[in-house]
Motif scaffolding. Structure first.
Motif, PDB file in Angstrom:
ATOM      1  N   THR A  35      -7.997  -1.395   7.199  1.00 64.98           N
ATOM      2  CA  THR A  35      -8.507  -0.361   7.664  1.00 64.98           C
ATOM      3  C   THR A  35     -10.092  -0.211   7.392  1.00 64.98           C
ATOM      4  OG1 THR A  35      -6.526   1.014   7.980  1.00 64.98           O
ATOM      5  CG2 THR A  35      -8.443   2.146   7.926  1.00 64.98           C
ATOM      6  N   THR A  36      -9.991  -0.278   5.918  1.00 65.89           N
ATOM      7  CA  THR A  36     -11.623  -0.079   5.616  1.00 65.89           C
ATOM      8  C   THR A  36     -12.406  -1.157   5.835  1.00 65.89           C
ATOM      9  OG1 THR A  36     -10.533   0.526   3.344  1.00 65.89           O
ATOM     10  CG2 THR A  36     -12.586  -0.243   3.233  1.00 65.89           C
ATOM     11  N   GLU A  37     -11.981  -2.401   6.182  1.00 62.60           N
ATOM     12  CA  GLU A  37     -12.797  -3.521   6.504  1.00 62.60           C
ATOM     13  C   GLU A  37     -13.017  -3.148   8.104  1.00 62.60           C
ATOM     14  OE1 GLU A  37     -10.697  -7.096   4.001  1.00 62.60           O
ATOM     15  OE2 GLU A  37     -10.528  -6.911   6.171  1.00 62.60           O
ATOM     16  N   LEU A  38     -12.153  -2.711   9.001  1.00 57.38           N
ATOM     17  CA  LEU A  38     -12.541  -2.413  10.148  1.00 57.38           C
ATOM     18  C   LEU A  38     -13.643  -1.370  10.239  1.00 57.38           C
ATOM     19  CD1 LEU A  38     -12.002  -2.915  13.391  1.00 57.38           C
ATOM     20  CD2 LEU A  38     -10.144  -1.508  13.062  1.00 57.38           C
ATOM     21  N   LYS A  39     -13.413  -0.134   9.663  1.00 58.97           N
ATOM     22  CA  LYS A  39     -14.248   0.767   9.621  1.00 58.97           C
ATOM     23  C   LYS A  39     -15.660   0.348   9.216  1.00 58.97           C
ATOM     24  CE  LYS A  39     -10.998   4.557   9.013  1.00 58.97           C
ATOM     25  NZ  LYS A  39     -10.636   5.690   8.175  1.00 58.97           N
ATOM     26  N   GLN A  40     -15.761  -0.461   8.240  1.00 58.78           N
ATOM     27  CA  GLN A  40     -17.159  -1.101   7.764  1.00 58.78           C
ATOM     28  C   GLN A  40     -17.809  -1.772   8.902  1.00 58.78           C
ATOM     29  OE1 GLN A  40     -15.934  -3.069   4.274  1.00 58.78           O
ATOM     30  NE2 GLN A  40     -16.219  -1.258   2.814  1.00 58.78           N
TER      31      GLN A  40
ATOM     32  N   VAL B 234     -17.606  -1.332  12.124  1.00 56.52           N
ATOM     33  CA  VAL B 234     -17.992  -0.417  13.003  1.00 56.52           C
ATOM     34  C   VAL B 234     -18.961   0.315  12.609  1.00 56.52           C
ATOM     35  CG1 VAL B 234     -17.210   1.546  14.263  1.00 56.52           C
ATOM     36  CG2 VAL B 234     -15.767  -0.337  14.188  1.00 56.52           C
ATOM     37  N   ASP B 235     -18.823   0.938  11.295  1.00 53.81           N
ATOM     38  CA  ASP B 235     -19.987   1.680  10.829  1.00 53.81           C
ATOM     39  C   ASP B 235     -21.302   1.160  10.580  1.00 53.81           C
ATOM     40  OD1 ASP B 235     -18.168   3.803  10.460  1.00 53.81           O
ATOM     41  OD2 ASP B 235     -17.857   3.583   8.575  1.00 53.81           O
ATOM     42  N   SER B 236     -21.345  -0.411  10.105  1.00 54.35           N
ATOM     43  CA  SER B 236     -22.370  -1.234  10.158  1.00 54.35           C
ATOM     44  C   SER B 236     -23.117  -1.229  11.287  1.00 54.35           C
ATOM     45  CB  SER B 236     -22.132  -2.529   9.568  1.00 54.35           C
ATOM     46  OG  SER B 236     -21.482  -3.152  10.563  1.00 54.35           O
TER      47      SER B 236
END
Length: 179
Positions: free
Chosen positions: A82-87, A89-91
């Protein structure tokens, strides 16, 4: 006439995009081996993680030791993805929106689990884990092979082995139950 042609073209593109999303949701793309669109992939991957985490939190409280150990591993690993996916997208590397709620299918599965106790809960949780991981492996493999975002494609490919391992663990756990 040009205005009509542009409107018709826009409608066709919108309809095609909707059809692709509907095909992903219904499993048609999976059967045909068609990769999900980036937005569909992000939605399904995030929803799957949410389901894994929330259902595993329940299992960590309600079931036998072997299943609790599996559940704790699912919580840890799916929080990481979840954290990796959000990173990603956020990047800005992935143009998509990470949903904040599960899809209706995942929510229905979770709601059903919430209503169960004892052996009925354990059996359903184990079965759901096999189903959810089969779907996740398929989704990630299809995107890793032919997804349209290079960064997300690489992440999906890197994540597939862990999901395959989760699937095998879930199958082993489910087989324990039937022996």
């Amino acid at each position: 006439m040009k205005k009509f042609a542009l409107t018709a073209a826009a409608l066709m593109v919108t309809t095609a995009a909707f059809a692709q999303s509907a095909a992903e949701k219904t499993g048609v793309n999976s059967l045909a081996g068609i990769p999900p669109k980036t937005e569909d992939f992000v939605t399904e991957a995030a929803s799957s993680d949410m389901f894994e985490i929330e259902s595993s939190k329940l299992a960590a409280e309600r079931t036998d030791d072997a299943t609790k150990a599996f559940a704790r591993q699912m919580i840890q690993d799916h929080q990481k993805t979840t954290t990796e996916l959000k990173q990603l997208v956020d990047s800005g590397k992935v143009k998509a929106t990470v949903p904040t709620a599960m899809t209706s299918d995942h929510q229905e599965m979770l709601d059903e689990l919430k209503g169960l106790e004892g052996e009925a809960f354990t059996e359903q949780y184990r079965s759901d884990q096999v189903d959810a991981h089969e779907d996740a492996v398929d989704l990630f493999q299809r995107y890793a092979k032919e997804g349209d975002n290079a960064d997300l494609k690489a992440w999906a490919a890197k994540t597939v082995p862990a999901l395959e391992h989760h699937l095998q663990m879930a199958r082993d756990l489910e087989n324990k139950q039937t022996q």
